[in-house]
Design a protein around this motif. Structure first.
Motif, PDB file in Angstrom:
ATOM      1  N   GLU A 112       0.838  -1.193   0.000  1.00 41.87           N
ATOM      2  CA  GLU A 112       0.000   0.000   0.000  1.00 41.87           C
ATOM      3  C   GLU A 112       0.872   1.241   0.000  1.00 41.87           C
ATOM      4  O   GLU A 112       0.604   2.205  -0.678  1.00 41.87           O
ATOM      5  CB  GLU A 112      -0.892   0.007   1.248  1.00 41.87           C
ATOM      6  N   MET A 120      15.984  -9.812   1.915  1.00 43.38           N
ATOM      7  CA  MET A 120      15.868 -11.220   2.308  1.00 43.38           C
ATOM      8  C   MET A 120      14.872 -11.939   1.394  1.00 43.38           C
ATOM      9  O   MET A 120      14.028 -11.293   0.769  1.00 43.38           O
ATOM     10  CB  MET A 120      15.355 -11.313   3.755  1.00 43.38           C
ATOM     11  N   ALA A 121      14.968 -13.283   1.392  1.00 44.58           N
ATOM     12  CA  ALA A 121      14.070 -14.071   0.549  1.00 44.58           C
ATOM     13  C   ALA A 121      12.608 -13.733   0.885  1.00 44.58           C
ATOM     14  O   ALA A 121      12.231 -13.694   2.053  1.00 44.58           O
ATOM     15  CB  ALA A 121      14.328 -15.556   0.788  1.00 44.58           C
ATOM     16  N   LYS A 175      11.101  -8.122  -3.315  1.00 47.94           N
ATOM     17  CA  LYS A 175      11.957  -7.408  -4.274  1.00 47.94           C
ATOM     18  C   LYS A 175      11.294  -7.319  -5.648  1.00 47.94           C
ATOM     19  O   LYS A 175      11.192  -6.241  -6.235  1.00 47.94           O
ATOM     20  CB  LYS A 175      13.330  -8.100  -4.418  1.00 47.94           C
ATOM     21  N   THR A 192       8.193  -7.787  -6.532  1.00 47.18           N
ATOM     22  CA  THR A 192       6.955  -6.998  -6.522  1.00 47.18           C
ATOM     23  C   THR A 192       7.304  -5.513  -6.486  1.00 47.18           C
ATOM     24  O   THR A 192       6.680  -4.700  -7.175  1.00 47.18           O
ATOM     25  CB  THR A 192       6.100  -7.370  -5.294  1.00 47.18           C
ATOM     26  N   ASP A 194      18.043 -13.106 -11.037  1.00 44.57           N
ATOM     27  CA  ASP A 194      17.675 -14.312 -10.283  1.00 44.57           C
ATOM     28  C   ASP A 194      17.422 -15.461 -11.258  1.00 44.57           C
ATOM     29  O   ASP A 194      16.391 -15.489 -11.927  1.00 44.57           O
ATOM     30  CB  ASP A 194      16.423 -14.033  -9.440  1.00 44.57           C
ATOM     31  N   ASN A 212       8.612  -2.470   3.273  1.00 41.71           N
ATOM     32  CA  ASN A 212       7.645  -3.020   2.329  1.00 41.71           C
ATOM     33  C   ASN A 212       6.466  -3.642   3.072  1.00 41.71           C
ATOM     34  O   ASN A 212       6.537  -3.862   4.269  1.00 41.71           O
ATOM     35  CB  ASN A 212       8.379  -4.084   1.491  1.00 41.71           C
ATOM     36  N   LYS A 213       5.420  -3.947   2.335  1.00 43.00           N
ATOM     37  CA  LYS A 213       4.221  -4.624   2.882  1.00 43.00           C
ATOM     38  C   LYS A 213       3.610  -3.821   4.024  1.00 43.00           C
ATOM     39  O   LYS A 213       3.115  -4.393   5.005  1.00 43.00           O
ATOM     40  CB  LYS A 213       4.558  -6.047   3.339  1.00 43.00           C
ATOM     41  N   ASP A 243       0.975  -2.296   3.933  1.00 45.27           N
ATOM     42  CA  ASP A 243      -0.477  -2.487   3.980  1.00 45.27           C
ATOM     43  C   ASP A 243      -0.842  -3.514   5.049  1.00 45.27           C
ATOM     44  O   ASP A 243      -1.903  -3.456   5.653  1.00 45.27           O
ATOM     45  CB  ASP A 243      -1.000  -2.931   2.604  1.00 45.27           C
TER      46      ASP A 243
HETATM   47  N1  LIG Z   1       0.643  -7.671   1.325  1.00 43.95           N
HETATM   48  C1  LIG Z   1       1.707  -7.463   0.580  1.00 43.95           C
HETATM   49  N2  LIG Z   1       2.329  -8.513   0.023  1.00 43.95           N
HETATM   50  C2  LIG Z   1       3.429  -8.289  -0.740  1.00 43.95           C
HETATM   51  C3  LIG Z   1       3.921  -6.995  -0.973  1.00 43.95           C
HETATM   52  N3  LIG Z   1       5.026  -7.074  -1.750  1.00 43.95           N
HETATM   53  C4  LIG Z   1       5.201  -8.393  -1.996  1.00 43.95           C
HETATM   54  N4  LIG Z   1       4.242  -9.124  -1.397  1.00 43.95           N
HETATM   55  C5  LIG Z   1       4.107 -10.582  -1.410  1.00 43.95           C
HETATM   56  O1  LIG Z   1       5.266 -11.163  -0.852  1.00 43.95           O
HETATM   57  C6  LIG Z   1       5.600 -12.372  -1.520  1.00 43.95           C
HETATM   58  C7  LIG Z   1       7.023 -12.316  -2.012  1.00 43.95           C
HETATM   59  O2  LIG Z   1       7.129 -11.292  -2.975  1.00 43.95           O
HETATM   60  P1  LIG Z   1       8.259 -11.295  -4.096  1.00 43.95           P
HETATM   61  O3  LIG Z   1       8.141  -9.992  -4.814  1.00 43.95           O
HETATM   62  O4  LIG Z   1       8.227 -12.538  -4.875  1.00 43.95           O
HETATM   63  O5  LIG Z   1       9.524 -11.286  -3.150  1.00 43.95           O
HETATM   64  P2  LIG Z   1      11.065 -11.474  -3.568  1.00 43.95           P
HETATM   65  O6  LIG Z   1      11.868 -10.798  -2.513  1.00 43.95           O
HETATM   66  O7  LIG Z   1      11.293 -11.062  -4.962  1.00 43.95           O
HETATM   67  O8  LIG Z   1      11.163 -13.024  -3.452  1.00 43.95           O
HETATM   68  P3  LIG Z   1      12.419 -13.956  -3.813  1.00 43.95           P
HETATM   69  O9  LIG Z   1      13.208 -13.251  -4.844  1.00 43.95           O
HETATM   70  O10 LIG Z   1      11.789 -15.228  -4.282  1.00 43.95           O
HETATM   71  O11 LIG Z   1      13.131 -14.120  -2.521  1.00 43.95           O
HETATM   72  C8  LIG Z   1       4.582 -12.503  -2.666  1.00 43.95           C
HETATM   73  O12 LIG Z   1       3.567 -13.374  -2.235  1.00 43.95           O
HETATM   74  C9  LIG Z   1       4.044 -11.106  -2.838  1.00 43.95           C
HETATM   75  O13 LIG Z   1       2.709 -11.105  -3.301  1.00 43.95           O
HETATM   76  C10 LIG Z   1       3.220  -5.881  -0.369  1.00 43.95           C
HETATM   77  O14 LIG Z   1       3.578  -4.717  -0.487  1.00 43.95           O
HETATM   78  N5  LIG Z   1       2.129  -6.197   0.384  1.00 43.95           N
END
Ligand SMILES: Nc1nc2c(ncn2[C@@H]2O[C@H](COP(=O)(O)OP(=O)(O)OP(=O)(O)O)[C@@H](O)[C@H]2O)c(=O)[nH]1
Length: 390
Positions: A2, A30-31, A35, A37, A61, A194-195, A197
């Protein structure tokens, strides 16, 4: 996502420099921190600007199955990490690391493509592998970061999974990790909560602004005292660590949303130019000086040995002459393996013949070359024989 909360180590917001270069944003986290998104949302924010400013995106990646944006350069087009795992008998992390190492051996070609776009894009974004240490603590990660940062203004966006950092100990660990990356890369640094929301980040801002608030949270957290009510070893350690981090927090400025994130990125341009670049040039000059001294030293020793040798063997010394006519021309080959598909407007009317031509070109060039965007067929050559690293 959000709202994004960005805190950066920058102190000013005025972009400088005669010829404006794009800023590279390296997203690290971190995993599962979000990132990919984040990159996708940033991408759509930049597209939505007036005028629109589409970034140049690199996905680094090799193991990701789906990315929610269309990268311009995708490591998966070049290296099939599952094939790498098979060929080298590696587990998933070893496979990702080796895939990144293989990709890095040709990073100069990638850099070339990025530099070709330097005039036409404002932002270059790097999405890094899910396992943070594969990028932050590997030689390839350091090579890629240094190569990019010595060519373009660069900033690290450290993505924090806010809902997963509400415990004081986790928060502290995450901040120490951020701090270690800052000291390792020495690049301008933006913390992205992040996240938000799911979990607002106010607690984090409070803890960063007020060290006593953090200590109070620590004290109230279960496990911070032992059976006799004394602070545990971990608790004392974290108290001392939070003092260390105070210095790190002092240089951070807060902001919310993508607009302020981009402002922080622009401010980092100046920080890069004023602080990182002079340091880089100083280190480069020092390296060159050391190299020059080492060369001079070995040349002196060589000349000394040669003089002794000639003194001992005057006959062979007469034959020991260099004839420029005998010198053969050395051709080190043409490094013409790269296709920049971005130069073609693949999203519009690329006709059938051209598509076929591009596909055949991709087949001809084979693995180990960098194909920019997107129409390339993924993993054409499943039976690649990668060279042994080193
Ligand atoms: N609620 C919410 N969920 C989020 C947000 N950003 C990412 N997510 C969720 O978090 C999870 C991981 O998101 P990714 O963007 O795949 O994260 P990443 O860091 O790239 O993941 P890896 O590279 O696989 O480690 C997914 O299920 C997304 O939908 C956010 O701002 N809000």
């Amino acid at each position: 996502m959000e709202a994004e909360q960005a805190a950066s180590t920058s102190s000013s917001s005025a972009p400088t420099g005669d010829k404006k270069k794009p800023v590279t944003i390296i997203t690290i986290g971190m995993a599962g921190a979000g990132k990919s998104t984040f990159v996708q949302r940033l991408n759509s924010y930049l597209h939505s600007l007036e005028p629109s400013s589409p970034p140049y995106i690199l996905n680094l990646d090799p193991a990701v199955t789906y990315v929610p944006y269309e990268p311009n350069i995708d490591i998966r087009d070049t290296v099939n990490y599952q094939e790498v795992m098979k060929q080298y008998n590696l587990g998933p992390n070893g496979g990702i690391l080796t895939a990144l190492n293989l990709f890095t051996t040709k990073f100069d070609q990638v850099l070339n493509l990025v530099e070709q776009r330097a005039e036409s894009v404002d932002y270059v974004i790097l999405d890094t592998p899910g396992q943070i240490e594969i990028f932050t603590w590997s030689a390839s990660g350091a090579i890629i970061t240094d190569a990019i940062a010595s060519s373009l203004p660069t900033v690290v966006a450290y993505i924090i999974d806010t809902p997963r950092t509400t415990a004081p100990a986790t928060f502290m660990s995450n901040m120490l990790y951020a701090c270690s990356i800052l000291y390792k890369t020495k690049l301008p640094f933006i913390l992205v909560f992040n996240k938000t929301d799911v979990q607002p980040h106010d607690f984090a801002v409070e803890w960063m602004n007020d060290f006593e608030e953090f200590q109070a949270a620590l004290a109230s957290h279960s496990g911070s005292t032992d059976a006799e009510g004394e602070p545990t070893y971990m608790n004392s350690l974290m108290n001392s660590m939070s003092l260390v981090l105070d210095e790190f927090y002092k240089n951070l400025k807060a902001g919310a949303g993508f607009k302020e994130f981009i402002e922080a990125v622009e401010a980092s341009r100046e920080e890069y130019q004023n602080e990182y670049l002079p340091e880089l040039e100083r280190a480069k000059a020092q390296r060159e000086k050391t190299l020059q001294e080492a060369k001079q030293d070995s040349m002196n020793r060589f000349m000394k040995d040669l003089a002794i040798d000639r003194e001992k063997n005057p006959g062979s010394a007469l034959e020991d002459r260099w004839d420029p006519e005998e010198e053969e021309e050395y051709d080190d080959g043409d490094d013409l393996d790269i296709i920049d598909r971005c130069e073609l407007d693949v999203s519009s009317n690329v006709d059938f013949v051209l598509r076929n031509y591009l596909a055949s070109l991709a087949e001809e060039t084979g693995p180990g070359q960098y194909i920019d965007v997107t129409r390339a067929r993924r993993h054409d050559a499943e039976n690649i024989n990668w060279p042994r690293p080193g």
